[in-house]
Design an enzyme around this catalytic site. Sequence first.
Site, short mmCIF file in Angstrom:
data_model
loop_
_atom_site.label_atom_id
_atom_site.label_comp_id
_atom_site.label_asym_id
_atom_site.label_seq_id
_atom_site.Cartn_x
_atom_site.Cartn_y
_atom_site.Cartn_z
N ILE A 32 -89.91 37.41 6.78
CA ILE A 32 -90.53 38.73 6.85
C ILE A 32 -89.49 39.68 7.44
O ILE A 32 -89.03 39.48 8.57
CB ILE A 32 -91.80 38.73 7.71
CG1 ILE A 32 -92.87 37.83 7.06
CG2 ILE A 32 -92.34 40.16 7.88
CD1 ILE A 32 -94.12 37.66 7.91
N TYR A 33 -89.11 40.68 6.67
CA TYR A 33 -88.12 41.64 7.15
C TYR A 33 -88.71 42.49 8.29
O TYR A 33 -89.93 42.77 8.31
CB TYR A 33 -87.65 42.54 6.01
CG TYR A 33 -86.77 41.82 5.02
CD1 TYR A 33 -85.47 41.44 5.36
CD2 TYR A 33 -87.23 41.50 3.73
CE1 TYR A 33 -84.66 40.78 4.45
CE2 TYR A 33 -86.42 40.83 2.82
CZ TYR A 33 -85.14 40.47 3.19
OH TYR A 33 -84.33 39.80 2.30
N ASN B 103 -94.83 36.69 -6.87
CA ASN B 103 -94.48 35.40 -7.47
C ASN B 103 -95.68 34.47 -7.56
O ASN B 103 -95.84 33.75 -8.55
CB ASN B 103 -93.35 34.75 -6.68
CG ASN B 103 -92.11 35.62 -6.57
OD1 ASN B 103 -91.48 35.69 -5.52
ND2 ASN B 103 -91.76 36.33 -7.64
N ARG C 297 -86.26 29.42 -3.38
CA ARG C 297 -85.28 29.18 -2.32
C ARG C 297 -85.30 30.29 -1.28
O ARG C 297 -85.08 30.04 -0.09
CB ARG C 297 -83.87 29.05 -2.91
CG ARG C 297 -83.36 30.33 -3.52
CD ARG C 297 -81.86 30.41 -3.69
NE ARG C 297 -81.51 31.74 -4.14
CZ ARG C 297 -81.14 32.72 -3.33
NH1 ARG C 297 -81.05 32.54 -2.03
NH2 ARG C 297 -80.87 33.93 -3.81
N SER C 298 -85.50 31.55 -1.69
CA SER C 298 -85.47 32.69 -0.79
C SER C 298 -86.70 33.54 -1.04
O SER C 298 -86.99 33.89 -2.20
CB SER C 298 -84.19 33.52 -1.02
OG SER C 298 -84.16 34.64 -0.16
N CYS C 299 -87.44 33.87 0.02
CA CYS C 299 -88.80 34.38 -0.15
C CYS C 299 -89.06 35.59 0.73
O CYS C 299 -89.22 35.46 1.95
CB CYS C 299 -89.80 33.28 0.20
SG CYS C 299 -89.38 31.64 -0.47
N ASP C 300 -89.11 36.77 0.12
CA ASP C 300 -89.53 37.99 0.79
C ASP C 300 -91.04 37.95 0.89
O ASP C 300 -91.75 38.26 -0.07
CB ASP C 300 -89.04 39.20 -0.02
CG ASP C 300 -89.48 40.54 0.56
OD1 ASP C 300 -90.35 40.56 1.45
OD2 ASP C 300 -88.98 41.58 0.09
N SER D 76 -85.48 45.18 0.10
CA SER D 76 -84.17 44.80 0.61
C SER D 76 -83.33 44.35 -0.58
O SER D 76 -83.55 43.26 -1.13
CB SER D 76 -84.30 43.68 1.64
OG SER D 76 -83.04 43.28 2.11
N CYS E 218 -84.09 33.60 -7.03
CA CYS E 218 -84.88 33.18 -5.86
C CYS E 218 -85.87 32.08 -6.23
O CYS E 218 -85.95 31.07 -5.56
CB CYS E 218 -85.62 34.39 -5.27
SG CYS E 218 -84.52 35.63 -4.57
#
Length: 303
Positions: A228-229, A197, A186-189, A283, A166
């Site tokens: 945001i999940y 991070n 690239r991909s951010c929870d 997730s 990520c």
Amino acid sequence: MDASSAQRLWGEHAYLDMCRRILDQGAYRKPDDEEGRYEAFAQPLKFDLRDNKLPLLTTKRMQWKSLAVEMLWFISGSSKIDLLHENNVKIWDIWANEENDVGPLYGYMWRNWWVDPNLVDVNGGRTEIDQLAQVMTTLKERPEARSHVITAWRPDWLKAMSIKPCHVYLQFYRVGDEVSLLLTQRSCDTFLGVPFNIAQYSLLCHLVAHQLGCTAGEFTWMGGDVHIYENHVDQVREQLTREVKQPPKLKIHRTPEGIDGYRFDDFEIEGYEYAQGLKGAISAQGTPKAGTDIDKLRTVKKA
């Protein structure tokens, strides 16, 4: 960008503003077999690390030991999670296979980049490149260079990893005795991963500066797909109601001989005031437990 707009990029307030924008204005997606999420694209944040500041969020309690040990594991270059277990950190257990291996991602790529056999000669006979060691050298010997870069993204190796990396691109910058760092993710929870991070790559900037006899300047975080999940929305809404306090400071007790010589006991956090913790389910993206064991990969001719 005017001064007021630039200021909105800075610190924990900016992180919370980003969360609010994602919830109120972000696109909603619900892929098959995945948690629904609200998302935005290309979101920047900046953090001032001067005077030993470390941007641990204060609107919820951060798991300092877990994020710091995870960074030490990245620095070690190992694909096995033994160092995490030695420090009772279990955040990677879900992705590790039966050999405790997650495949050649993050720190492994930083420290053990396999050279294409056709390019060994032009790389001075080297079959591997230690990107982190190389950057430490260039920051010391050629601080004005524009190539203090580390990448964790290698398309031909993704299938050997338990999850696609990520946080994929680091670029250091030195002026005088001050070192700054840009991280591209690239991909951010946004609720669970991004606060980790931000803090751990700020720690990395401090460690690199400390090794060089310098100080840390700024940490810039650039998120690509920032989401945001759906099962984190209530927690984020609660977090948005909380008071932001001043970030704590990092104290480093010793200077080891190399960047990979630091231990968790070398660090002390001073003045960390935080609100109650907020829990959220992870997730589990990628292919948990499917990482290819590095020892097995080494028995195959390097590609």
